[in-house]
Design an enzyme around this catalytic site. Structure first.
Site, PDB file in Angstrom:
ATOM      1  N   ASP A  44     -24.112 -16.475  40.599  1.00 48.77           N
ATOM      2  CA  ASP A  44     -24.159 -17.162  39.305  1.00 48.77           C
ATOM      3  C   ASP A  44     -25.597 -17.497  38.917  1.00 48.77           C
ATOM      4  O   ASP A  44     -25.853 -18.015  37.829  1.00 48.77           O
ATOM      5  CB  ASP A  44     -23.241 -18.394  39.277  1.00 48.77           C
ATOM      6  CG  ASP A  44     -23.589 -19.431  40.331  1.00 48.77           C
ATOM      7  OD1 ASP A  44     -24.497 -19.191  41.144  1.00 48.77           O
ATOM      8  OD2 ASP A  44     -22.923 -20.497  40.338  1.00 48.77           O
ATOM      9  N   SER A  45     -26.563 -17.133  39.802  1.00 48.64           N
ATOM     10  CA  SER A  45     -27.980 -17.191  39.424  1.00 48.64           C
ATOM     11  C   SER A  45     -28.240 -16.313  38.209  1.00 48.64           C
ATOM     12  O   SER A  45     -29.259 -16.464  37.544  1.00 48.64           O
ATOM     13  CB  SER A  45     -28.863 -16.747  40.597  1.00 48.64           C
ATOM     14  OG  SER A  45     -28.469 -15.471  41.061  1.00 48.64           O
ATOM     15  N   ASP A  83     -19.494 -14.647  42.939  1.00 42.81           N
ATOM     16  CA  ASP A  83     -19.614 -16.110  42.905  1.00 42.81           C
ATOM     17  C   ASP A  83     -18.549 -16.715  42.004  1.00 42.81           C
ATOM     18  O   ASP A  83     -18.323 -16.231  40.889  1.00 42.81           O
ATOM     19  CB  ASP A  83     -20.989 -16.494  42.323  1.00 42.81           C
ATOM     20  CG  ASP A  83     -21.908 -17.131  43.350  1.00 42.81           C
ATOM     21  OD1 ASP A  83     -21.436 -17.481  44.446  1.00 42.81           O
ATOM     22  OD2 ASP A  83     -23.098 -17.269  43.042  1.00 42.81           O
ATOM     23  N   LYS A 112     -17.320 -16.238  46.564  1.00 48.38           N
ATOM     24  CA  LYS A 112     -18.187 -17.196  47.261  1.00 48.38           C
ATOM     25  C   LYS A 112     -18.061 -18.546  46.575  1.00 48.38           C
ATOM     26  O   LYS A 112     -18.085 -18.613  45.342  1.00 48.38           O
ATOM     27  CB  LYS A 112     -19.650 -16.730  47.248  1.00 48.38           C
ATOM     28  CG  LYS A 112     -20.619 -17.744  47.880  1.00 48.38           C
ATOM     29  CD  LYS A 112     -21.999 -17.149  48.187  1.00 48.38           C
ATOM     30  CE  LYS A 112     -22.913 -17.053  47.025  1.00 48.38           C
ATOM     31  NZ  LYS A 112     -23.234 -18.345  46.372  1.00 48.38           N
ATOM     32  N   GLU A 114     -19.374 -22.770  46.816  1.00 51.55           N
ATOM     33  CA  GLU A 114     -20.360 -23.700  47.377  1.00 51.55           C
ATOM     34  C   GLU A 114     -19.671 -24.951  47.922  1.00 51.55           C
ATOM     35  O   GLU A 114     -18.797 -25.515  47.260  1.00 51.55           O
ATOM     36  CB  GLU A 114     -21.367 -24.114  46.289  1.00 51.55           C
ATOM     37  CG  GLU A 114     -22.228 -22.957  45.810  1.00 51.55           C
ATOM     38  CD  GLU A 114     -23.300 -23.363  44.796  1.00 51.55           C
ATOM     39  OE1 GLU A 114     -23.508 -24.582  44.571  1.00 51.55           O
ATOM     40  OE2 GLU A 114     -23.922 -22.458  44.219  1.00 51.55           O
ATOM     41  N   GLU A 181     -28.459 -21.982  52.409  1.00 50.59           N
ATOM     42  CA  GLU A 181     -29.617 -21.954  51.501  1.00 50.59           C
ATOM     43  C   GLU A 181     -30.501 -23.189  51.670  1.00 50.59           C
ATOM     44  O   GLU A 181     -29.998 -24.318  51.790  1.00 50.59           O
ATOM     45  CB  GLU A 181     -29.109 -21.870  50.046  1.00 50.59           C
ATOM     46  CG  GLU A 181     -30.257 -21.873  49.041  1.00 50.59           C
ATOM     47  CD  GLU A 181     -29.858 -21.501  47.619  1.00 50.59           C
ATOM     48  OE1 GLU A 181     -28.655 -21.277  47.354  1.00 50.59           O
ATOM     49  OE2 GLU A 181     -30.764 -21.443  46.765  1.00 50.59           O
TER      50      GLU A 181
HETATM   51  O1  KIV Z   1     -26.208 -17.265  42.776  1.00 49.87           O
HETATM   52  C1  KIV Z   1     -26.884 -16.736  43.679  1.00 49.87           C
HETATM   53  O2  KIV Z   1     -27.645 -15.784  43.456  1.00 49.87           O
HETATM   54  C2  KIV Z   1     -26.752 -17.277  45.018  1.00 49.87           C
HETATM   55  C3  KIV Z   1     -27.847 -16.961  45.986  1.00 49.87           C
HETATM   56  C4  KIV Z   1     -28.982 -17.891  45.736  1.00 49.87           C
HETATM   57  C5  KIV Z   1     -27.376 -16.995  47.389  1.00 49.87           C
HETATM   58  O3  KIV Z   1     -25.849 -17.982  45.301  1.00 49.87           O
END
Ligand code: KIV
Length: 263
Positions: A44-45, A83, A112, A114, A181
């Site tokens: 989600d970056s 994500d 994924k 968090e 992270e």
């Molecule tokens: O969103 C993302 O790119 C991530 C990485 C920083 C691991 O979660």
């Protein structure tokens, strides 16, 4: 990579062959990274480097589904981690509903999420219902507003203990691997040693089971800020700017297009 990894082949890499994970947000880049990466993360970056927002919070499930489909189309032989964005797994029921949407509308191999101990029940519910989960502990970008910034974790004894508890909790709940992270290297190493699933680091030193980087950071394309842990393998922004400047100059001087570019 010659053969697509599976959950069990990823788990077998624990403590042996380091896992290479990299983000991609579209088919163009997933096609480029696929041959070197074991796992592609649709992070989600993308809300920051692709959509230009200041954090990941406003990424939506539909946005993640769109990008996951693009990544999978460009890298059909890659293991793809999608994500789950902020707010889509606050309860186990909403997590399952949203993860099912991700699984039904994309070919992603896992999701994924968090969180550590606080998300163990969610991880358990997803895995019990056929959704493979990669965890994400330590610095949690989706908590940036509530924590007032991106804070490195593992600086105190209490934080180190909490991280080990988090890792064990999500492993016990069924996570087949996890990202760690922004954690002090010695603490990340202790976390990796405390669980039997692969722990993939970002800003967590080298004594873990693999590394992940955001492609736009490591290619030098994202210029807003560069975290200490990023190594730039390419000065992408300068190269792109230089190329576009050359194009603009050639258009203005009439040097482009030439005979060979003309029907
Ligand atoms: O969103 C993302 O790119 C991530 C990485 C920083 C691991 O979660």
């Amino acid at each position: 990579m010659s053969k697509k990894l599976t959950i069990s082949s990823i788990k077998k890499r624990k403590g042996s062959d380091p896992l290479v994970m990299i983000t991609a947000y579209d088919a163009l880049f997933s096609r480029l990274v696929a041959s070197s990466a074991d796992m592609i993360l649709v992070g989600d970056s993308l809300n920051m480097s692709f959509a230009g927002k200041s954090d990941t919070i406003s990424a939506t499930l539909d946005q993640m589904i769109y990008h996951t489909n693009a990544v999978c189309a460009g890298a059909p032989e890659s293991f793809v981690v999608a994500d789950m964005p902020f707010g889509t797994y606050t309860t186990k029921e909403s997590a399952l509903e949203n993860a099912i949407k991700m699984f039904q509308q994309t070919p992603a191999d896992c999701v994924k999420i968090e969180g550590g101990q606080d998300k163990a029940a969610v991880v358990r519910y997803l895995t019990e219902n056929g959704i493979a989960v990669c965890g994400h502990i330590g610095l949690l970008p989706q908590s940036v507003r509530s924590e007032g910034g991106y804070k490195v974790k593992g600086k105190t004894e209490a934080e180190a203990t909490a991280l080990i508890t988090d890792a064990k909790a999500i492993e016990a709940a069924g996570a087949f691997c996890m990202v760690i992270e922004g954690v002090k290297a010695d603490v990340a190493a202790a976390v990796a040693a405390a669980v039997s699933v692969p722990v993939i680091g970002i800003g967590a030193g080298k004594d873990v089971d693999g590394q992940v980087l955001v492609f736009s950071d490591m290619l030098g394309l994202f210029e807003a800020f560069t975290p200490k842990f990023v190594k730039k393998y390419l000065d992408g922004a300068s190269l792109v700017r230089g190329a576009v400047e050359s194009y603009a100059t050639e258009v203005k001087t009439g040097e482009f297009p030439k005979e060979e570019h003309t029907y």
